[in-house]
Write a protein that holds these residues in place. Structure first.
Motif, PDB file in Angstrom:
ATOM      1  N   ARG A 492     -38.669  -5.907   4.994  1.00  0.00           N
ATOM      2  CA  ARG A 492     -37.704  -6.108   3.909  1.00  0.00           C
ATOM      3  C   ARG A 492     -37.812  -4.961   2.929  1.00  0.00           C
ATOM      4  O   ARG A 492     -38.919  -4.535   2.574  1.00  0.00           O
ATOM      5  CB  ARG A 492     -37.984  -7.431   3.190  1.00  0.00           C
ATOM      6  CG  ARG A 492     -37.035  -7.704   2.006  1.00  0.00           C
ATOM      7  CD  ARG A 492     -37.467  -8.930   1.216  1.00  0.00           C
ATOM      8  NE  ARG A 492     -37.375 -10.135   2.019  1.00  0.00           N
ATOM      9  CZ  ARG A 492     -38.316 -11.075   2.084  1.00  0.00           C
ATOM     10  NH1 ARG A 492     -39.429 -10.946   1.370  1.00  0.00           N
ATOM     11  NH2 ARG A 492     -38.164 -12.135   2.832  1.00  0.00           N
ATOM     12  N   LEU A 493     -36.669  -4.446   2.474  1.00  0.00           N
ATOM     13  CA  LEU A 493     -36.641  -3.418   1.451  1.00  0.00           C
ATOM     14  C   LEU A 493     -36.658  -4.066   0.076  1.00  0.00           C
ATOM     15  O   LEU A 493     -36.382  -5.258  -0.056  1.00  0.00           O
ATOM     16  CB  LEU A 493     -35.385  -2.546   1.586  1.00  0.00           C
ATOM     17  CG  LEU A 493     -35.438  -1.391   2.605  1.00  0.00           C
ATOM     18  CD1 LEU A 493     -35.662  -1.915   4.016  1.00  0.00           C
ATOM     19  CD2 LEU A 493     -34.151  -0.575   2.544  1.00  0.00           C
ATOM     20  N   ARG A 494     -36.938  -3.282  -0.965  1.00  0.00           N
ATOM     21  CA  ARG A 494     -36.990  -3.819  -2.319  1.00  0.00           C
ATOM     22  C   ARG A 494     -35.645  -4.372  -2.767  1.00  0.00           C
ATOM     23  O   ARG A 494     -35.574  -5.282  -3.586  1.00  0.00           O
ATOM     24  CB  ARG A 494     -37.455  -2.737  -3.301  1.00  0.00           C
ATOM     25  CG  ARG A 494     -37.834  -3.294  -4.676  1.00  0.00           C
ATOM     26  CD  ARG A 494     -38.417  -2.244  -5.587  1.00  0.00           C
ATOM     27  NE  ARG A 494     -37.405  -1.340  -6.100  1.00  0.00           N
ATOM     28  CZ  ARG A 494     -37.653  -0.374  -6.992  1.00  0.00           C
ATOM     29  NH1 ARG A 494     -38.879  -0.186  -7.419  1.00  0.00           N
ATOM     30  NH2 ARG A 494     -36.694   0.412  -7.411  1.00  0.00           N
ATOM     31  N   ASN A 495     -34.547  -3.846  -2.197  1.00  0.00           N
ATOM     32  CA  ASN A 495     -33.220  -4.340  -2.579  1.00  0.00           C
ATOM     33  C   ASN A 495     -32.811  -5.592  -1.807  1.00  0.00           C
ATOM     34  O   ASN A 495     -31.692  -6.070  -1.949  1.00  0.00           O
ATOM     35  CB  ASN A 495     -32.167  -3.240  -2.399  1.00  0.00           C
ATOM     36  CG  ASN A 495     -32.016  -2.795  -0.943  1.00  0.00           C
ATOM     37  OD1 ASN A 495     -32.576  -3.405  -0.031  1.00  0.00           O
ATOM     38  ND2 ASN A 495     -31.271  -1.732  -0.726  1.00  0.00           N
ATOM     39  N   GLY A 496     -33.726  -6.130  -0.990  1.00  0.00           N
ATOM     40  CA  GLY A 496     -33.464  -7.380  -0.279  1.00  0.00           C
ATOM     41  C   GLY A 496     -33.004  -7.211   1.153  1.00  0.00           C
ATOM     42  O   GLY A 496     -32.984  -8.181   1.913  1.00  0.00           O
ATOM     43  N   GLU A 497     -32.609  -5.999   1.565  1.00  0.00           N
ATOM     44  CA  GLU A 497     -32.182  -5.783   2.953  1.00  0.00           C
ATOM     45  C   GLU A 497     -33.342  -6.064   3.909  1.00  0.00           C
ATOM     46  O   GLU A 497     -34.482  -5.725   3.625  1.00  0.00           O
ATOM     47  CB  GLU A 497     -31.721  -4.334   3.154  1.00  0.00           C
ATOM     48  CG  GLU A 497     -30.306  -4.051   2.708  1.00  0.00           C
ATOM     49  CD  GLU A 497     -29.868  -2.658   3.122  1.00  0.00           C
ATOM     50  OE1 GLU A 497     -28.799  -2.528   3.727  1.00  0.00           O
ATOM     51  OE2 GLU A 497     -30.600  -1.690   2.819  1.00  0.00           O
ATOM     52  N   GLU A 498     -33.034  -6.670   5.057  1.00  0.00           N
ATOM     53  CA  GLU A 498     -34.040  -6.954   6.074  1.00  0.00           C
ATOM     54  C   GLU A 498     -33.611  -6.379   7.415  1.00  0.00           C
ATOM     55  O   GLU A 498     -32.411  -6.242   7.697  1.00  0.00           O
ATOM     56  CB  GLU A 498     -34.274  -8.463   6.203  1.00  0.00           C
ATOM     57  CG  GLU A 498     -34.882  -9.108   4.973  1.00  0.00           C
ATOM     58  CD  GLU A 498     -35.214 -10.582   5.173  1.00  0.00           C
ATOM     59  OE1 GLU A 498     -35.103 -11.049   6.331  1.00  0.00           O
ATOM     60  OE2 GLU A 498     -35.574 -11.247   4.191  1.00  0.00           O
ATOM     61  N   GLY A 499     -34.582  -6.048   8.248  1.00  0.00           N
ATOM     62  CA  GLY A 499     -34.293  -5.523   9.572  1.00  0.00           C
ATOM     63  C   GLY A 499     -35.584  -5.153  10.263  1.00  0.00           C
ATOM     64  O   GLY A 499     -36.664  -5.669   9.928  1.00  0.00           O
ATOM     65  N   TYR A 500     -35.489  -4.250  11.221  1.00  0.00           N
ATOM     66  CA  TYR A 500     -36.645  -3.841  12.024  1.00  0.00           C
ATOM     67  C   TYR A 500     -36.816  -2.326  11.975  1.00  0.00           C
ATOM     68  O   TYR A 500     -35.830  -1.575  11.914  1.00  0.00           O
ATOM     69  CB  TYR A 500     -36.479  -4.291  13.479  1.00  0.00           C
ATOM     70  CG  TYR A 500     -36.482  -5.787  13.651  1.00  0.00           C
ATOM     71  CD1 TYR A 500     -37.656  -6.469  13.963  1.00  0.00           C
ATOM     72  CD2 TYR A 500     -35.314  -6.524  13.486  1.00  0.00           C
ATOM     73  CE1 TYR A 500     -37.664  -7.845  14.111  1.00  0.00           C
ATOM     74  CE2 TYR A 500     -35.312  -7.908  13.629  1.00  0.00           C
ATOM     75  CZ  TYR A 500     -36.489  -8.562  13.943  1.00  0.00           C
ATOM     76  OH  TYR A 500     -36.495  -9.920  14.077  1.00  0.00           O
TER      77      TYR A 500
END
Length: 532
Positions: A492-500
């Motif tokens: 997860r990034l600090r801006n809330g985005e999630e992925g791999y």
């Protein structure tokens, strides 16, 4: 649009109920249980059954709609005030509104996110995250409520100082007063000291929405009662120009979070700051990940200049001969303020010492050829190999003979080194971040992307769709390593985005690191450590 509001100055606790046998409205909680969080701000869980029993000797009473209790006096007989709460429910989530008076005139606010487990038989608060707010107009809660689609909303009251602190702070978290004050100091310089922050000087509100998926409070917008208090008319015009959702009112101005952009901040900073302050530039370069190896000391040197030139190149702005030029400085600062992702720009300071570069070449050759004795000769005889007491040449030979450490040494030696003293280096750079530069980075879960233009993928597959491009981001690994796909981490990034992300495109913040020190004119590896 807000369909219901509750107005107060208070503390708030948001909980997710996994067991539906009991609801938040009927769950018996002594208000003293919430006081435990004030006494232990880092607490991650509370046994509510045990807590209720511990506070059962203190009577509760209802006052102004709150379930309250009065704290016991201290050893000298001084009154320590009272604390009370009530509940607002929204779907599977419940919000506990608490008012906390510590015995004086203030009424302080905070927000805590947690999960309730165990049902009515043995209820617990777990995975607690605590957000301290403030006192009345200065970041106290103005109201809480629910949107039409049942999402929790909260608004903090703003003083003039609070207004600017909100502008220069993260839009993906609630106010953190000490952190906000520091950011404001380095945004406006001495001008920040002139801004009013009294608890009865309200000039507006900032509204946040709770995101259950990321467990974050996201800034929705800022509403000002009036712009008359602003010192410069140009500042007021900059704010009005950003009012994209005008409500056709003569005085009030609403600034949606999406309208807080670099041009607006640059205009504001130009009117309220001291752009030539070197400390100010150093602080925001550090916040942006360009100057994390240096100190915010106001001294201009090669590290500051290199960081500034790197930032200017990435921002596609020409650097004038006068590094403190007003527009240039404010553009750098506003870019740092608006950074929504943690980044750690690569550094390699090995070139500061040619003899050290030669030493590294010898170490790389020994590791590449897996020459045990050649590598051992490069280490101190008491080389530290772990926090548990392992070390010395004997243990090192045994570890290398068993095939341990070779991969870790190869990875560490092929990344940049950080100079940490007049005769000391640390490498690789991702594992050598000083404490003052990793405030927003959870050590045990932070993975530093070391590849430029890496991809955040939608699925753990090489051919998966790309969500966004990563540029030396620091990401949070959000599932146990043992449960991760073989070649990927879910992040997860600090801006809330999630992925791999691919495991080969980064390095752990608390990964293996080498500390190399010059002793009696010779460079030696003094430790090979992993962990925080």
């Amino acid at each position: 649009m807000v369909s219901s509001k509750v107005f107060f100055f208070s503390v708030v606790l948001v909980l997710s109920f996994h067991h539906h046998a009991s609801s938040a409205d009927t769950l018996p909680i002594h208000p003293g249980c919430f006081d435990v969080l004030n006494e232990n701000p880092g607490l991650r869980e509370i046994d509510l059954q045990h807590c209720n029993q511990a506070y059962s000797h203190l009577p509760t009473y209802t006052y102004l709609g709150l379930e309250q209790f009065t704290r016991e006096t201290d050893d000298t007989g001084v009154n320590r005030g009272s604390l009370g709460y009530e509940t607002l429910s929204a779907g599977d989530w419940s919000l506990f509104r608490l008012e906390d008076n510590a015995g004086g005139t203030g009424v302080f606010s905070s927000l805590v996110i947690a999960q309730v487990t165990g049902g009515a038989g043995k209820p617990r608060l777990e995975n607690i995250s605590h957000y301290d707010l403030g006192d009345r107009c200065h970041f106290g809660l103005a109201w809480v409520g629910k949107s039409d689609n049942d999402q929790l909303l909260a608004a903090t009251s703003l003083t003039p100082a609070g207004f600017f602190q909100t502008l220069v702070s993260s839009q993906n978290s609630l106010p953190n007063l000490p952190h906000n004050a520091t950011r404001l100091k380095y945004a406006l310089g001495a001008a920040s000291e002139k801004l009013t922050a009294c608890p009865t000087c309200c000039v507006g509100q900032a509204t946040y929405k709770f995101s259950p998926a990321s467990e974050q409070w996201v800034l929705q917008g800022i509403e000002m009662d009036s712009l008359e208090w602003l010192e410069h008319a140009e500042t007021a015009r900059a704010l009005e120009a950003a009012d994209q959702n005008s409500r056709d009112r003569q005085e009030d101005v609403y600034i949606p979070a999406s309208a807080i952009d670099q041009s607006m901040l640059t205009a504001l900073l130009a009117r309220h700051s001291q752009p030539a302050d070197i400390r100010r530039l150093q602080y925001w370069l550090r916040e942006s990940g360009y100057y994390w190896t240096g100190s915010v000391d106001g001294e201009w040197g090669p590290k500051t200049d290199h960081a500034l030139m790197s930032a200017a190149k990435d921002l596609s702005i020409a650097a004038p001969e006068d590094r403190g030029h007003e527009h240039f400085a404010n553009t750098i600062v506003s870019a740092g303020i608006l950074a929504t992702r943690n980044r750690l720009q690569p550094v390699d300071e090995a070139s500061f010492d040619r003899n050290f570069e030669t030493f590294l070449d010898r170490a790389r050759q020994a590791v590449r050829d897996q020459e045990i004795e050649s590598f051992v000769r490069l280490t101190d005889e008491n080389v530290v190999l772990g926090f548990g007491g392992s070390g010395g040449h004997g243990d090192l030979r045994e570890w290398l003979q068993q095939g341990l450490l070779w991969d870790e040494l190869r990875a560490a030696l092929n990344m940049g080194a950080v100079k940490v003293g007049s005769t000391a280096y640390c490498l690789p750079y991702p594992a050598c971040v000083p404490a003052n530069a990793r405030e927003d980075m959870p050590s045990s879960a932070s993975f530093v992307i070391t590849a430029k233009s890496a991809e955040l993928l939608a699925a753990p597959a090489i051919d998966a769709a790309s969500i966004s491009e990563l540029d030396y981001d620091v990401v949070e690994v959000i599932a146990p390593v043992s449960e991760q796909p073989s070649r990927f981490y879910r992040v997860r990034l600090r801006n809330g985005e999630e992925g791999y992300v691919r495991k080969t495109e980064g390095y752990w913040l608390d990964g293996y690191r080498l500390e190399i020190i010059k002793d009696s004119g010779q460079w030696q590896i003094h430790s090979v450590l992993g962990g925080d």
